[in-house]
Design a protein around this motif. Structure first.
Motif, PDB file in Angstrom:
ATOM      1  N   PHE A  96       5.889  -1.281  -1.123  1.00 34.95           N
ATOM      2  CA  PHE A  96       5.236  -2.397  -0.222  1.00 34.95           C
ATOM      3  C   PHE A  96       6.325  -2.641   1.040  1.00 34.95           C
ATOM      4  O   PHE A  96       7.458  -2.127   0.962  1.00 34.95           O
ATOM      5  N   ASN A  97       5.820  -3.124   2.213  1.00 37.18           N
ATOM      6  CA  ASN A  97       6.551  -3.158   3.465  1.00 37.18           C
ATOM      7  C   ASN A  97       7.024  -4.720   3.543  1.00 37.18           C
ATOM      8  O   ASN A  97       6.582  -5.602   2.968  1.00 37.18           O
ATOM      9  N   ARG A  98       8.168  -4.932   4.443  1.00 34.29           N
ATOM     10  CA  ARG A  98       8.525  -6.013   4.780  1.00 34.29           C
ATOM     11  C   ARG A  98       8.149  -6.522   6.170  1.00 34.29           C
ATOM     12  O   ARG A  98       7.553  -5.599   6.704  1.00 34.29           O
ATOM     13  N   LYS A  99       8.006  -7.810   6.353  1.00 34.31           N
ATOM     14  CA  LYS A  99       7.510  -8.188   7.699  1.00 34.31           C
ATOM     15  C   LYS A  99       8.298  -7.650   8.858  1.00 34.31           C
ATOM     16  O   LYS A  99       7.932  -7.474  10.048  1.00 34.31           O
ATOM     17  N   ILE A 120      -1.911   7.900  -1.056  1.00 29.75           N
ATOM     18  CA  ILE A 120      -1.822   6.399  -1.081  1.00 29.75           C
ATOM     19  C   ILE A 120      -3.007   5.483  -1.215  1.00 29.75           C
ATOM     20  O   ILE A 120      -3.874   5.855  -0.211  1.00 29.75           O
ATOM     21  N   ILE A 121      -3.011   4.631  -2.107  1.00 31.50           N
ATOM     22  CA  ILE A 121      -4.119   3.725  -2.032  1.00 31.50           C
ATOM     23  C   ILE A 121      -3.415   2.181  -1.740  1.00 31.50           C
ATOM     24  O   ILE A 121      -2.621   1.867  -2.118  1.00 31.50           O
ATOM     25  N   ILE A 122      -3.994   1.701  -0.505  1.00 24.01           N
ATOM     26  CA  ILE A 122      -3.644   0.551  -0.299  1.00 24.01           C
ATOM     27  C   ILE A 122      -4.407  -0.629  -0.931  1.00 24.01           C
ATOM     28  O   ILE A 122      -5.836  -0.631  -1.145  1.00 24.01           O
ATOM     29  N   ILE A 133      -4.679  -4.445   7.459  1.00 24.42           N
ATOM     30  CA  ILE A 133      -4.866  -2.989   6.936  1.00 24.42           C
ATOM     31  C   ILE A 133      -4.645  -1.927   8.017  1.00 24.42           C
ATOM     32  O   ILE A 133      -3.991  -0.926   7.723  1.00 24.42           O
ATOM     33  N   ASN A 134      -4.878  -2.170   9.348  1.00 25.84           N
ATOM     34  CA  ASN A 134      -4.387  -1.272  10.272  1.00 25.84           C
ATOM     35  C   ASN A 134      -3.015  -1.301  10.387  1.00 25.84           C
ATOM     36  O   ASN A 134      -2.445  -0.115  10.406  1.00 25.84           O
ATOM     37  N   HIS A 135      -2.263  -2.219  10.163  1.00 26.41           N
ATOM     38  CA  HIS A 135      -0.809  -2.038  10.297  1.00 26.41           C
ATOM     39  C   HIS A 135      -0.218  -1.266   9.098  1.00 26.41           C
ATOM     40  O   HIS A 135       0.653  -0.347   9.195  1.00 26.41           O
ATOM     41  N   SER A 136      -0.712  -1.392   8.096  1.00 32.48           N
ATOM     42  CA  SER A 136      -0.305  -0.785   6.920  1.00 32.48           C
ATOM     43  C   SER A 136      -0.629   0.845   6.881  1.00 32.48           C
ATOM     44  O   SER A 136       0.098   1.769   6.675  1.00 32.48           O
ATOM     45  N   ILE A 137      -1.771   1.192   7.671  1.00 31.94           N
ATOM     46  CA  ILE A 137      -2.314   2.492   7.703  1.00 31.94           C
ATOM     47  C   ILE A 137      -1.192   3.116   8.955  1.00 31.94           C
ATOM     48  O   ILE A 137      -0.698   4.168   8.676  1.00 31.94           O
ATOM     49  N   LYS A 138      -0.702   2.391   9.742  1.00 28.96           N
ATOM     50  CA  LYS A 138       0.293   2.952  10.843  1.00 28.96           C
ATOM     51  C   LYS A 138       1.628   3.257   9.994  1.00 28.96           C
ATOM     52  O   LYS A 138       2.327   4.266  10.322  1.00 28.96           O
ATOM     53  N   SER A 149      -7.519   5.665  -0.021  1.00 26.62           N
ATOM     54  CA  SER A 149      -8.506   4.831  -0.041  1.00 26.62           C
ATOM     55  C   SER A 149      -7.918   3.536   0.286  1.00 26.62           C
ATOM     56  O   SER A 149      -6.618   3.228   0.155  1.00 26.62           O
ATOM     57  N   ILE A 150      -8.589   2.334   0.484  1.00 29.25           N
ATOM     58  CA  ILE A 150      -8.579   0.912   0.547  1.00 29.25           C
ATOM     59  C   ILE A 150      -9.135   0.133  -0.359  1.00 29.25           C
ATOM     60  O   ILE A 150     -10.570   0.185  -0.299  1.00 29.25           O
ATOM     61  N   PHE A 151      -8.460  -0.655  -1.238  1.00 27.47           N
ATOM     62  CA  PHE A 151      -8.975  -1.357  -2.197  1.00 27.47           C
ATOM     63  C   PHE A 151      -8.907  -2.919  -1.926  1.00 27.47           C
ATOM     64  O   PHE A 151      -7.545  -3.324  -1.821  1.00 27.47           O
ATOM     65  N   VAL A 152     -10.030  -3.741  -1.839  1.00 28.42           N
ATOM     66  CA  VAL A 152      -9.740  -5.212  -1.566  1.00 28.42           C
ATOM     67  C   VAL A 152     -10.838  -6.023  -2.510  1.00 28.42           C
ATOM     68  O   VAL A 152     -11.580  -5.418  -3.155  1.00 28.42           O
TER      69      VAL A 152
END
Length: 215
Positions: A96-99, A120-122, A133-138, A149-152
């Motif tokens: 996971f990412n930090r802000k 990777i699955i987000i 989601i766009n930020h995660s893709i970057k 894929s992306i799961f929500v």
């Protein structure tokens, strides 16, 4: 529809799904709101992880790692990793990412397993405008990794901003498939079967007419 209904029942019971007037992160005024932050007990997050695990396995998508965007995606990724191990005997790493970038110790903006060259699955709770989601893709693209894929939990099926990466819908750089436990259409179908809740349908339909991808 049965498992979708089970999830919606669960969300209403926990008051994570509400009707009223809500200002979203996108700036839109919505007649309904989903707050996954209220699903915050051990029992709740275990159920959420299991919903995701079932959905991922049923999708038959190839993946190596789960990625949870800060902040709500973090417990989701952890719970899903546990559910995959406990119910499917799959030992899947997560990250996971930090802000903000950490400038000491291990430094950087990522925590957990290395994501380089991984499929990777987000995992996130809701997709509305696609900003998070766009930020995660970057982040993932910068590490030379691939978004499988992306799961929500809830895909509100709303129009995205043109500046965003194509998240399933827009004609832009690339398509990223979205898988969801429920969509706005599933919620409307659920309301149709409830004498108590069907009164909310007109406002939801009016909102979908303005912002929705499906009419």
């Amino acid at each position: 529809m049965h498992w979708k209904k089970t999830f919606i029942d669960f969300c209403f019971k926990k008051k994570a799904l509400k009707f009223g007037t809500f200002i979203l992160k996108s700036g839109r005024t919505s007649p309904y709101f989903f707050n996954s932050g209220l699903l915050s007990s051990g029992k709740d997050i275990s159920k959420i992880g299991l919903f995701y695990a079932h959905a991922i396995i049923n999708s038959k998508i190839e993946f190596d790692l789960l990625f949870g965007p800060a902040y709500k995606g973090i417990p989701i990724a952890v719970a899903t990793s546990i559910a995959l191990k406990n119910h499917y005997n799959l030992d899947i790493p997560y990250a996971f990412n930090r802000k903000e970038n950490k400038k000491y110790g291990e430094k950087g903006n990522l925590i957990g397993n290395k994501i380089q060259n991984k499929k990777i699955i987000i995992l996130d709770d809701v997709i509305t405008s696609g900003i998070a989601i766009n930020h995660s893709i970057k982040i993932i693209k910068e590490k030379s990794a691939h978004v499988s894929s992306i799961f929500v939990l809830l895909d509100r099926k709303e129009k995205r901003k043109k500046s965003l990466y194509n998240v399933d819908y827009l004609k832009n750089e690339k398509k990223y498939a979205i898988n969801s436990i429920i969509t706005i259409k599933d919620l409307l179908n659920y309301l149709l079967e409830s004498n108590k809740l069907k009164k909310h349908i007109p406002e939801l339909e009016k909102y979908r007419e303005k912002y929705g991808l499906e009419k």
